[in-house]
Design a protein around this motif. Structure first.
Motif, mmCIF file in Angstrom:
data_model
loop_
_atom_site.group_PDB
_atom_site.id
_atom_site.type_symbol
_atom_site.label_atom_id
_atom_site.label_comp_id
_atom_site.label_asym_id
_atom_site.label_seq_id
_atom_site.Cartn_x
_atom_site.Cartn_y
_atom_site.Cartn_z
ATOM 1 N N ALA A 101 14.241 6.291 -9.518
ATOM 2 C CA ALA A 101 13.653 5.557 -8.319
ATOM 3 C C ALA A 101 12.132 5.773 -8.658
ATOM 4 O O ALA A 101 11.491 4.571 -8.338
ATOM 5 C CB ALA A 101 13.994 6.699 -7.020
ATOM 6 N N ARG A 102 11.646 6.624 -9.456
ATOM 7 C CA ARG A 102 10.133 6.638 -9.806
ATOM 8 C C ARG A 102 9.953 5.472 -10.909
ATOM 9 O O ARG A 102 8.773 5.087 -10.506
ATOM 10 C CB ARG A 102 9.734 7.853 -10.199
ATOM 11 C CG ARG A 102 8.511 8.384 -10.501
ATOM 12 C CD ARG A 102 8.266 9.832 -10.886
ATOM 13 N NE ARG A 102 8.603 10.668 -9.742
ATOM 14 C CZ ARG A 102 9.337 11.738 -9.857
ATOM 15 N NH1 ARG A 102 10.234 11.773 -11.097
ATOM 16 N NH2 ARG A 102 9.666 12.541 -8.674
ATOM 17 N N ALA A 130 11.437 2.643 -11.098
ATOM 18 C CA ALA A 130 12.151 1.466 -10.687
ATOM 19 C C ALA A 130 11.026 0.220 -10.642
ATOM 20 O O ALA A 130 9.853 0.330 -10.319
ATOM 21 C CB ALA A 130 12.920 1.473 -9.611
ATOM 22 N N HIS A 131 11.542 -0.890 -11.107
ATOM 23 C CA HIS A 131 10.529 -2.183 -10.639
ATOM 24 C C HIS A 131 10.553 -2.639 -9.443
ATOM 25 O O HIS A 131 11.711 -2.697 -9.036
ATOM 26 C CB HIS A 131 11.011 -3.288 -11.766
ATOM 27 C CG HIS A 131 10.092 -4.431 -11.796
ATOM 28 N ND1 HIS A 131 8.849 -4.618 -11.854
ATOM 29 C CD2 HIS A 131 10.510 -5.795 -11.443
ATOM 30 C CE1 HIS A 131 8.322 -5.917 -11.423
ATOM 31 N NE2 HIS A 131 9.639 -6.576 -11.318
ATOM 32 N N ARG A 132 9.402 -2.626 -8.676
ATOM 33 C CA ARG A 132 9.269 -3.111 -7.265
ATOM 34 C C ARG A 132 8.714 -4.545 -7.014
ATOM 35 O O ARG A 132 7.418 -4.411 -7.005
ATOM 36 C CB ARG A 132 8.405 -2.069 -6.542
ATOM 37 C CG ARG A 132 9.040 -0.627 -6.949
ATOM 38 C CD ARG A 132 10.223 -0.125 -6.054
ATOM 39 N NE ARG A 132 10.839 0.938 -6.590
ATOM 40 C CZ ARG A 132 11.705 1.783 -5.814
ATOM 41 N NH1 ARG A 132 12.031 1.347 -4.462
ATOM 42 N NH2 ARG A 132 11.941 2.913 -6.121
ATOM 43 N N TRP A 165 8.729 -6.816 -4.785
ATOM 44 C CA TRP A 165 8.232 -7.227 -3.597
ATOM 45 C C TRP A 165 7.285 -6.254 -2.816
ATOM 46 O O TRP A 165 7.165 -4.958 -2.966
ATOM 47 C CB TRP A 165 9.366 -7.219 -2.502
ATOM 48 C CG TRP A 165 10.456 -7.884 -2.942
ATOM 49 C CD1 TRP A 165 11.872 -7.647 -3.553
ATOM 50 C CD2 TRP A 165 10.496 -9.448 -3.420
ATOM 51 N NE1 TRP A 165 12.656 -8.644 -3.820
ATOM 52 C CE2 TRP A 165 11.936 -9.694 -3.666
ATOM 53 C CE3 TRP A 165 9.758 -10.483 -2.937
ATOM 54 C CZ2 TRP A 165 12.453 -11.041 -4.019
ATOM 55 C CZ3 TRP A 165 10.072 -11.783 -3.201
ATOM 56 C CH2 TRP A 165 11.528 -12.027 -3.947
ATOM 57 N N CYS A 188 13.351 -1.698 3.026
ATOM 58 C CA CYS A 188 12.172 -0.975 3.601
ATOM 59 C C CYS A 188 11.820 -1.160 4.946
ATOM 60 O O CYS A 188 11.449 -0.030 5.782
ATOM 61 C CB CYS A 188 10.991 -1.314 2.747
ATOM 62 S SG CYS A 188 11.520 -1.000 0.857
ATOM 63 N N ALA A 191 16.482 3.808 2.454
ATOM 64 C CA ALA A 191 14.898 3.694 2.222
ATOM 65 C C ALA A 191 14.482 4.653 1.311
ATOM 66 O O ALA A 191 14.098 4.659 0.230
ATOM 67 C CB ALA A 191 14.119 2.792 3.168
ATOM 68 N N ALA A 241 16.267 5.570 -1.762
ATOM 69 C CA ALA A 241 15.879 4.395 -3.083
ATOM 70 C C ALA A 241 14.203 4.883 -3.497
ATOM 71 O O ALA A 241 13.911 3.804 -4.302
ATOM 72 C CB ALA A 241 15.828 3.026 -2.304
ATOM 73 N N CYS A 291 11.791 4.261 -1.356
ATOM 74 C CA CYS A 291 10.934 3.048 -0.854
ATOM 75 C C CYS A 291 10.364 3.635 0.276
ATOM 76 O O CYS A 291 10.789 4.213 1.253
ATOM 77 C CB CYS A 291 12.097 1.992 -0.370
ATOM 78 S SG CYS A 291 11.343 0.528 0.309
ATOM 79 N N ASP A 324 -3.075 0.361 -4.696
ATOM 80 C CA ASP A 324 -2.110 0.846 -5.615
ATOM 81 C C ASP A 324 -1.868 2.339 -5.630
ATOM 82 O O ASP A 324 -0.760 2.977 -5.804
ATOM 83 C CB ASP A 324 -2.271 0.149 -7.083
ATOM 84 C CG ASP A 324 -2.029 -1.306 -7.029
ATOM 85 O OD1 ASP A 324 -1.463 -1.803 -6.047
ATOM 86 O OD2 ASP A 324 -2.562 -1.841 -7.923
ATOM 87 N N ARG A 378 5.137 6.798 -2.304
ATOM 88 C CA ARG A 378 6.303 6.690 -2.881
ATOM 89 C C ARG A 378 6.707 8.099 -3.554
ATOM 90 O O ARG A 378 7.747 8.354 -3.400
ATOM 91 C CB ARG A 378 6.302 5.635 -3.978
ATOM 92 C CG ARG A 378 6.563 4.214 -3.441
ATOM 93 C CD ARG A 378 6.668 3.324 -4.622
ATOM 94 N NE ARG A 378 7.929 3.734 -5.238
ATOM 95 C CZ ARG A 378 8.212 3.450 -6.245
ATOM 96 N NH1 ARG A 378 7.244 2.949 -7.255
ATOM 97 N NH2 ARG A 378 9.153 3.591 -7.059
#
Length: 390
Positions: free
Chosen positions: A197-198, A200-202, A204, A257, A273, A276, A278, A334, A341
């Motif tokens: 999860a850390r 993962a490509h996000r 959106w 989310c 969420a 995930a 999220c 960011d 997260r």
């Protein structure tokens, strides 16, 4: 229902699938090229229906290390009655008297038992795998609406009832998290998922999974969907297109989310969420993890500092057109997003239920452990004569 499953009765075929594997449901096997598209790792993932939480808790209670055969020595009495599964037998047009009948009969029996007289049932606890509102129907023997009056009965007012969504304004019950699809059997499985999860490509900025209700009955949901569909930075998973949409939005690899309240304040996808990794975005106080799951939500760290892991946007401001969701979420840097997260990912163990059929390997307190710890602490306060009030 469970007896029918054991005997293979065809009339319970669908329900038996849901109740398989001690309530976890069918195991999800990540074969190459299947519907999970490589999202689901090896082991620990099941197609779980949240109505099976009562069965999952019962199975875990059988393995609880501090059970006693002597009722007089018990700090608490677990009541293995399944009010949510029992209520599933009835449609909303069934007579209210019929819907109330079995649970009322059970509570009359329970309150006649010798142990009940010790504290009038205040040392008893149980699990109900529906939202609190489904058990709070009031009125006479009419056929309007759904649910029954189970939690309004005097016997339940004394018991501690764990529901998947509580009434935050009237503390008669306590909420425990919706079960998700992840049921690990070892701490290494949890750590591996957290790492996944850390990393993962996000793609959106924000996302929503759900569908519109007929005749615009959920205006907030419509506004959220409108803003998501009009943005190039929102991932929309539309669940409103008949059976296909329903199947898509119940698949465990689609975890989103934005969390506007639906038919009730909580959504299972709020917990999805978290699992995930999220950041959940809430629109009503009663939908937040802090208000609903105060036993499980780590409001403050060991240093006493509250660490932010979610975003709150007032639903009235959305309905009145005063705020734009994308604009609000775009304000976070960011670094702020990464920090939130990370807090969410650290919370994952507290919001999952481990596989109840096996002994967990490693050191971790899951959703069940935390709930039982809190129940036992609550019972000891009651036995010491403390008036907890509501």
């Amino acid at each position: 229902l469970l007896r029918g499953c054991l005997e293979g009765s065809p009339e319970f075929e669908d329900a038996c699938i849901v109740m398989s594997n001690a309530g976890l449901g069918p195991e999800l096997v990540p074969l190459s090229g299947n519907h999970t598209n490589g999202v689901i790792p090896n082991g620990g993932w099941f197609n779980t229906n949240h109505h099976a939480l009562e069965v999952m808790f019962h199975t875990r209670m059988w393995r609880y290390e501090c059970l006693t055969d002597n009722p007089a020595a018990a700090t608490a009495v677990y009541v293995p009655y399944y009010p949510g599964l029992e209520l599933n037998h009835y449609t909303c047009d069934t007579s209210a008297m019929v819907r109330d009948g079995p649970s009322g009969e059970f509570l009359r029996w329970l309150s006649s038992q010798p142990r009940w007289a010790t504290l009038g049932g205040r040392d008893h606890f149980m699990v109900a795998s529906k939202t609190t509102w489904m058990f709070r129907r009031s009125g006479g023997d009419d056929s309007q609406g759904c649910g029954n009056g189970f939690l309004n009965r005097p016997e339940c007012l004394n018991m501690t009832v764990l529901t998947i969504e509580s009434n935050i304004w009237e503390r008669r019950d306590m909420a425990v998290p919706y079960p998700t699809y992840f049921h690990p059997s070892s701490s290494s499985e949890v750590a591996a998922w957290q790492a996944r999860a850390r990393g993962a490509h996000r793609p959106w900025l924000f996302a929503f999974a759900g569908g519109r209700r007929p005749n615009g009955t959920l205006v907030l949901r419509d506004r959220v969907i409108d803003q998501c569909e009009s943005s190039s930075r929102c991932g929309m998973l539309d669940c409103s297109h008949g059976l296909e949409g329903s199947i898509t939005c119940q698949s465990p690899e689609k975890l989103m989310c934005l969390q506007p309240y639906g038919d009730s304040f909580m959504r299972r996808s709020s917990i999805d969420a978290v699992v995930a990794g999220c950041i959940p975005v809430f629109f009503h106080e009663a939908s937040t993890l802090e208000k609903q799951y105060r036993w499980h939500e780590p409001a403050r760290g060991r240093d006493g500092v509250h660490r932010r892991y979610s975003v709150f946007i007032d639903n009235d401001h959305v309905l009145e057109g005063k705020v734009d969701i994308e604009e609000v979420l775009s304000r976070f840097t960011d670094e702020e997003v990464a920090a939130m997260r990370e807090e969410v990912i650290k919370m994952i163990p507290r919001f999952v239920y481990t596989d109840p059929r096996v002994r967990f390997e490693g050191d971790m307190r899951d959703g069940f452990d935390i709930a039982i710890d809190e129940v036992m602490a609550r019972m000891m306060r009651i036995e010491n004569g403390e008036d907890l009030g509501w």
